[in-house]
Design a protein around this motif. Structure first.
Motif, short mmCIF file in Angstrom:
data_model
loop_
_atom_site.label_atom_id
_atom_site.label_comp_id
_atom_site.label_asym_id
_atom_site.label_seq_id
_atom_site.Cartn_x
_atom_site.Cartn_y
_atom_site.Cartn_z
N LEU A 678 1.11 -14.36 -20.09
CA LEU A 678 0.73 -15.89 -20.14
C LEU A 678 2.01 -16.58 -20.94
O LEU A 678 2.41 -16.34 -21.82
N LEU A 679 2.22 -17.43 -19.87
CA LEU A 679 3.68 -18.61 -20.29
C LEU A 679 3.11 -19.85 -20.67
O LEU A 679 2.44 -20.70 -19.88
N SER A 680 3.28 -20.25 -21.78
CA SER A 680 2.50 -21.57 -22.37
C SER A 680 3.67 -22.49 -22.98
O SER A 680 4.81 -21.87 -23.49
N THR A 681 3.39 -23.69 -22.72
CA THR A 681 4.50 -25.00 -23.41
C THR A 681 4.12 -25.08 -24.43
O THR A 681 2.43 -25.02 -24.81
N TYR A 682 4.64 -25.63 -25.68
CA TYR A 682 3.91 -26.19 -26.60
C TYR A 682 3.23 -27.18 -26.76
O TYR A 682 2.13 -27.61 -27.15
N ASP A 683 3.71 -28.28 -25.83
CA ASP A 683 3.16 -29.66 -25.50
C ASP A 683 2.46 -29.36 -24.15
O ASP A 683 3.01 -28.95 -23.31
N LYS A 684 1.20 -30.22 -24.09
CA LYS A 684 0.84 -30.21 -22.70
C LYS A 684 1.32 -31.15 -21.93
O LYS A 684 1.81 -32.26 -22.30
N GLY A 685 1.19 -30.87 -20.73
CA GLY A 685 1.73 -32.21 -19.63
C GLY A 685 3.31 -32.06 -19.63
O GLY A 685 3.85 -33.23 -19.32
N THR A 686 3.98 -31.01 -19.74
CA THR A 686 5.66 -31.21 -19.80
C THR A 686 5.90 -30.24 -18.69
O THR A 686 6.33 -28.98 -19.04
N PRO A 687 6.33 -30.76 -17.66
CA PRO A 687 6.71 -29.84 -16.42
C PRO A 687 8.18 -29.38 -16.86
O PRO A 687 9.23 -30.19 -17.21
N ALA A 688 8.31 -28.34 -16.15
CA ALA A 688 9.69 -27.73 -16.47
C ALA A 688 9.75 -26.49 -15.52
O ALA A 688 8.91 -25.68 -15.40
N PRO A 689 10.85 -26.11 -14.54
CA PRO A 689 11.15 -24.95 -13.93
C PRO A 689 11.43 -23.99 -14.98
O PRO A 689 11.95 -24.13 -16.14
N TYR A 690 11.00 -22.76 -14.56
CA TYR A 690 11.34 -21.36 -15.20
C TYR A 690 11.56 -20.48 -14.57
O TYR A 690 11.33 -20.21 -13.21
N LYS A 691 12.42 -19.11 -14.97
CA LYS A 691 12.55 -18.06 -14.42
C LYS A 691 11.98 -16.90 -15.39
O LYS A 691 12.34 -16.79 -16.20
N LEU A 692 10.92 -16.09 -14.76
CA LEU A 692 10.24 -14.92 -15.31
C LEU A 692 11.08 -13.85 -15.24
O LEU A 692 10.95 -13.26 -13.81
N THR A 693 11.58 -12.72 -15.79
CA THR A 693 12.21 -11.67 -15.58
C THR A 693 11.64 -10.70 -16.40
O THR A 693 11.35 -10.64 -17.42
N ILE A 694 11.04 -9.62 -15.66
CA ILE A 694 10.74 -7.99 -16.26
C ILE A 694 11.39 -7.06 -16.01
O ILE A 694 11.56 -6.77 -14.73
N ALA A 695 11.99 -6.43 -17.06
CA ALA A 695 12.82 -5.18 -16.89
C ALA A 695 12.28 -4.17 -17.71
O ALA A 695 11.84 -4.09 -18.55
N SER A 696 12.71 -2.84 -17.02
CA SER A 696 11.92 -1.75 -17.71
C SER A 696 12.74 -0.74 -17.57
O SER A 696 13.59 -0.46 -16.46
N ASP A 697 12.92 0.58 -18.28
CA ASP A 697 13.67 1.87 -18.01
C ASP A 697 12.92 2.65 -17.30
O ASP A 697 13.72 3.71 -17.04
N VAL A 698 11.95 2.24 -16.61
CA VAL A 698 11.17 3.42 -15.76
C VAL A 698 10.60 2.51 -14.52
O VAL A 698 10.67 1.19 -14.41
N PRO A 699 10.56 3.07 -13.23
CA PRO A 699 10.40 2.49 -11.94
C PRO A 699 8.73 2.31 -11.94
O PRO A 699 8.00 2.79 -12.98
N GLY A 700 8.34 1.48 -11.18
CA GLY A 700 6.98 1.53 -10.98
C GLY A 700 6.23 0.22 -11.21
O GLY A 700 4.95 -0.02 -11.32
N LEU A 701 6.93 -0.82 -11.77
CA LEU A 701 6.25 -1.89 -12.37
C LEU A 701 5.78 -2.85 -11.29
O LEU A 701 6.57 -2.94 -10.29
N GLN A 702 4.75 -3.58 -11.30
CA GLN A 702 4.34 -4.47 -10.25
C GLN A 702 3.83 -6.00 -10.90
O GLN A 702 3.18 -5.87 -12.13
N LEU A 703 4.17 -7.18 -10.42
CA LEU A 703 3.89 -8.34 -11.03
C LEU A 703 3.33 -9.09 -9.90
O LEU A 703 3.58 -9.31 -8.93
N ALA A 704 2.15 -9.95 -10.43
CA ALA A 704 1.47 -10.85 -9.48
C ALA A 704 0.96 -11.77 -10.18
O ALA A 704 0.65 -11.84 -11.41
N ARG A 705 0.98 -13.34 -9.46
CA ARG A 705 0.63 -14.34 -9.96
C ARG A 705 -0.97 -14.50 -10.12
O ARG A 705 -1.43 -13.99 -8.88
N LEU A 706 -1.79 -14.90 -11.33
CA LEU A 706 -3.14 -15.05 -10.98
C LEU A 706 -3.43 -16.17 -10.75
O LEU A 706 -2.75 -17.24 -11.28
#
Length: 706
Positions: A678-706
Motif C-alpha cells: 500500500l502506497l500512501s501520501t501523508y496529505d490527502k488530495g495531493t497528486p504526484a507520479p511515482y515509480k514502484l520497483t520491487i527487486a529480489s535475489d530469487v526469481p518468481g515474484l509477481q505484482l498486480a494492481r488491486l
C-alpha cells in the motif's frame, strides 16, 4: 562467473586496464564485455576516434619510405631525400587543429620543424623545466605540468613525461622522425590511448612557433601539447587544471587541496606542508599552484596573474636562525610558465631586506638573475596559503601494491537527475579492507586506501553541467545505501571536474580506481555487476551479483487516489498492489516520487524533474486481498479486509518508516505467500507520479494492481 576478455584487433594484440602508470602487462587486469563497451563508446572524443593502446602499437610504422618504393620511378636522391620528405611527409588524416583567437592574430602558416628551424631538429637536448615557455595558447596548467614532469626527470633520472612519445630507439628514448609522424600515449577516458599526430606547427610571420617550446627549440613539448590539444578539440582550448593534465600525461593520482574556500588553520597548513614536502623530496608527488581571482592591487604589486597555474619545482625548510628577520622558513621554488612575471612579494627577487647573504648561501645553487629570466621565484608557504586558491598534487600510483580499476556507464534512464532524496539508483560499491599483519616497526599495519572517480569526456564544453562526487559510508556492512542523510565517513563535494552527481544532463561514463597498501575486496552492491578480491599482483574471484527478479510499474496518485495517512478514512483509497512470492526471498520495495511539469508525461518526469515535495510511505501487509480499513489487532498494527461478512486482519509485515519526500524504501525477508503493498501520501488530495520497483535475489515474484 563474469569473464574478463581482452579487446583483440589481432590474435596477438590485447587491451588491458593498467595497474600502473607504466602499464605493465604482467599484472594487467582483463576487461569485461561491459567495460569494453564503455571504453569503445568514449573512444570518440570531440568527433575524433582515439583507440585504446594495444601491445603492438609500439611497432607502429613511422618510416614512410617503404610506402613510396612501389612508385614507378625513384626520385633523385632516393626516397629518404629531404625533397621527398617535404612533399610526402605524414599528414594527420584528421586535418589541422583549430587555432585559438590569439594564435589567429599572429598566425602565418603551418610548417614542419625542418622548415622553421635554422638547424636539424632535435627531439630532446636536455630534459629540464628551465627554458620551457608557454606561448599564446591558454594552457598554463598544461605547460606547468610539463615543467614539473621535466624537473622530475632531471632530479630523479627516471623518464616520466618523455616516455609517452613514439617512435623510440632501442633504449626507449624518443627521436626526431624526418617523416613527421608521431604517436603520443596518453591516459584518456580511463585507459591509455594512442594519439597520432604529424609535426606541423602553426608559426607567425617570423616563423616562430605559436606553441609551447623551449629556448633550445626542442620538439618534445610541442608534440605532446599538440597531441593533448587534439584530444581537447584544438588549440582553442578553454583551459584545465594541472591535476587533469598530469593524470593524462603520467597516470599519477590527482588531488586538489583548496586553500581559500576553507582557509587552512595553522595546524592543517602544517599537515599540508608536510605532505607536500615529503612527497616532493621522495619523488612520490608532483605539484602546481593555481590562483583564482586576483584584485588589481595584488596584480600590480605582487605580479600575481589571475586564474593562472605555477609549477612547483622545489620545497625547502630553512633553520630558524637563518630567518631571524621574521621571514618564512618553509619556502617553495616555483615557475610561471610564461617565463616572466614572477612573484614580487615577500622573498621576491627585489626583496633586498630578506635576501641577506646568509640566505643566499643556503640557496647557493639558486642564480637569482638567471631564475628570474626563466620565470622562477621563491615564495614562503604562508604567502602561498594567503594568495593562492588551489594546490594541485599528483601522486605516484606505484606506491600502492594493491590496485583495481572498473569502467562503467550510468544510464540517464536509471534514477533521477537529482539525487537529493535518493541514492538507490546511484552506482555503489562495497570495499572491505584487510588490516591483518604487522608494520615494519612491529605494530599493526595501517590501511591506506585512495579512491579516484573519473568522468569520461566526450566533448569539451566551456560550461560543463555534469557534476560528480563520491561519498564514502562506513556502515551497513557493504550493503546498498538508500538515503543520503545516513552518516558518511567522507562526504564528497559536487564538482564539474572530471576527477573526483547531483545534476546529470546525460548518461555518464566513468572509471573508478582503487589504490591500497593492503589487500582488499571490492564489489558492486546487489543490483549491479560484479565483485573481486584484490591483493598485491593478483585479482581473483570475479563473479556476477545481480538481482534475479525486478518488477517495475509507473503510475500516479490522483486527487481521488491520494488518500493521505491512516488518520483519514480515505487512507484505503491509496494505490494497492498484490505481491506474490513463490519461495523465501529478500525483497526490496522502492518508491520514487517526481514532480510533473505542465504538459509533461509522468514517465518523462521520472528523469527530467526534481523529486516531488509530496511525502509518501510504503506499508506491506500479509495476505493478498485489497484492504478496506485500518485497524488495530491487540497491540499490533494491522489492516482489515471484509470477507464473507466478517473482518479478517492482515498484519503489517514491513514499512518504510516515517513519511518521506522524494523517495522511500522497505527491505525484508519474506516467506512464500501473498502480500499487499500500500502506497500512501501523508496529505490527502495531493497528486504526484511515482515509480514502484520491487527487486529480489530469487526469481518468481509477481505484482498486480488491486
Amino acid at each position: 562467473m563474469s569473464d574478463r576478455i581482452p579487446l583483440s584487433p589481432t590474435p596477438s594484440a590485447s587491451v588491458h586496464s593498467r595497474h600502473s602508470a607504466e602499464g605493465g602487462e604482467g599484472d594487467a587486469q582483463r576487461l569485461t564485455v561491459e567495460e569494453l563497451r564503455v571504453l569503445q563508446h568514449t573512444s570518440l572524443v570531440n568527433g575524433m576516434l582515439h583507440l585504446p593502446w594495444i601491445g603492438d602499437d609500439e611497432r607502429e610504422p613511422f618510416d614512410l619510405s617503404e610506402h613510396y618504393t612501389h612508385a614507378a620511378a625513384m626520385p633523385a636522391g632516393g626516397w629518404r631525400s629531404p625533397a621527398v620528405i617535404f612533399v610526402h611527409g605524414y599528414s594527420d588524416p584528421a586535418g589541422l587543429l583549430k587555432l585559438s583567437s590569439r594564435q589567429l592574430e599572429r598566425y602565418q602558416q603551418w610548417l614542419r620543424p625542418h622548415q622553421f628551424l635554422d638547424r636539424t631538429p632535435v627531439m630532446i637536448k636536455r630534459v629540464s623545466s628551465k627554458k620551457i615557455s608557454q606561448e599564446v595558447v591558454t594552457n598554463c596548467s598544461f605547460v606547468a605540468s610539463l615543467c614539473v614532469c621535466a624537473d622530475y626527470e632531471q632530479r630523479f633520472k627516471k623518464r616520466l613525461i618523455t616516455r609517452c612519445i613514439y617512435p623510440q630507439d632501442q633504449r626507449g628514448r624518443p627521436y626526431y622522425n624526418a617523416w613527421g609522424k608521431y604517436m603520443i600515449k596518453l591516459l584518456i577516458n580511463g585507459i591509455h590511448r594512442k594519439i597520432l599526430i604529424d609535426d606541423r606547427v602553426p608559426v607567425d610571420r617570423e616563423n616562430r612557433p605559436l606553441a609551447v617550446t623551449t629556448a633550445d627549440q626542442e620538439l618534445w613539448p610541442m608534440l605532446i601539447e599538440k597531441a593533448y590539444l587534439k584530444v581537447q578539440g584544438g588549440y582553442d582550448f578553454p583551459g584545465s587544471n594541472s591535476g587533469i593534465d598530469m593524470h593524462a600525461l603520467t597516470g599519477w593520482i590527482p588531488e586538489h587541496v583548496l586553500l581559500q574556500e576553507s582557509p587552512p588553520s595553522a595546524a592543517s597548513s602544517d599537515i599540508i606542508w608536510r605532505r607536500l614536502y615529503a612527497g616532493l623530496h621522495s619523488g612520490r608527488a608532483l605539484g602546481t599552484l593555481a590562483t583564482g581571482q586576483v584584485d588589481a592591487i595584488d596584480q600590480d604589486w605582487l605580479w600575481l596573474v589571475p586564474n593562472h597555474a605555477y609549477a612547483i619545482l622545489e620545497a625547502v625548510e630553512l633553520p630558524d636562525d637563518v630567518r631571524d628577520d621574521g621571514g618564512d622558513t618553509r619556502m617553495l621554488r616555483c615557475k610561471n610558465p610564461w617565463r616572466q612575471h614572477g612573484w614580487q612579494g615577500c622573498d621576491g627577487p627585489d626583496d633586498v631586506h630578506h635576501w641577506h647573504p646568509r640566505l643566499r648561501r643556503m640557496l647557493a645553487a639558486y642564480n637569482m638573475a638567471e631564475a628570474a629570466a626563466d620565470g622562477e621565484f621563491w615564495i614562503g608557504w604562508s604567502a602561498v596559503c594567503r594568495y593562492f586558491d588551489t594546490l594541485h598534487l599528483s601522486w605516484d600510483p606505484d606506491q600502492f601494491p594493491c590496485r583495481f580499476t572498473v569502467h562503467a556507464a550510468w544510464p540517464m534512464a536509471l534514477g533521477p537527475a537529482i539525487d537529493r532524496h535518493c541514492f538507490a539508483w546511484n552506482p555503489q560499491y562495497s570495499l572491505r579492507i584487510s588490516t591483518d599483519g604487522e608494520s615494519d616497526d612491529g605494530g599493526s599495519s595501517r590501511a591506506t586506501v585512495w579512491l579516484l572517480l573519473s568522468r569520461h569526456m566526450e566533448a569539451v564544453e566551456a560550461d560543463n553541467r555534469d557534476y560528480i562526487t563520491m561519498h564514502v559510508y562506513a556502515t551497513h556492512g557493504g550493503e546498498r545505501i538508500f538515503y543520503p542523510v545516513e552518516p558518511t565517513a567522507v562526504k564528497g563535494v559536487y564538482v564539474n571536474n572530471p576527477h573526483v552527481l547531483q545534476e546529470r544532463t546525460r548518461s555518464l561514463y566513468y572509471t573508478l580506481n582503487v589504490y591500497a597498501n593492503v589487500p582488499f575486496s571490492f564489489r558492486e552492491t546487489p543490483g549491479f555487476a560484479y565483485a573481486c578480491e584484490v591483493g598485491p599482483g593478483s585479482i581473483v574471484a570475479l563473479f556476477v551479483h545481480l538481482m534475479l527478479s525486478v518488477l517495475k510499474t509507473t503510475d500516479a496518485w490522483t486527487v481521488e487516489t491520494a488518500g493521505g495517512n491512516n488518520t483519514y478514512d480515505s487512507w484505503i483509497d491509496n494505490p494497492q498492489y498484490r505481491l506474490d512470492v513463490a519461495m523465501p526471498a529478500y525483497v526490496y520495495i522502492l518508491l520514487d516520487l517526481f514532480d510533473v511539469a505542465d504538459g509533461q508525461s509522468a514517465v518523462k518526469a521520472m528523469h527530467d524533474q526534481p523529486p516531488s515535495m509530496v511525502a509518501a510511505k510504503i506499508d506491506l501487509f500479509t495476505g493478498g486481498d485489497r484492504i478496506d480499513r485500518w485497524a488495530m489487532a491487540g497491540k499490533h498494527m494491522a489492516a482489515a479486509v471484509l470477507m464473507t461478512g466478517r473482518s479478517v486482519y492482515r498484519y503489517l509485515a514491513a514499512h518504510s518508516g516515517d513519511y518521506r519526500m522524494g523517495f522511500a524504501y522497505a527491505a525484508i525477508s519474506l516467506d512464500p505467500g501473498a502480500y499487499v503493498v500500500l502506497l500512501s501520501t501523508y496529505d490527502k488530495g495531493t497528486p504526484a507520479p511515482y515509480k514502484l520497483t520491487i527487486a529480489s535475489d530469487v526469481p518468481g515474484l509477481q505484482l498486480a494492481r488491486l
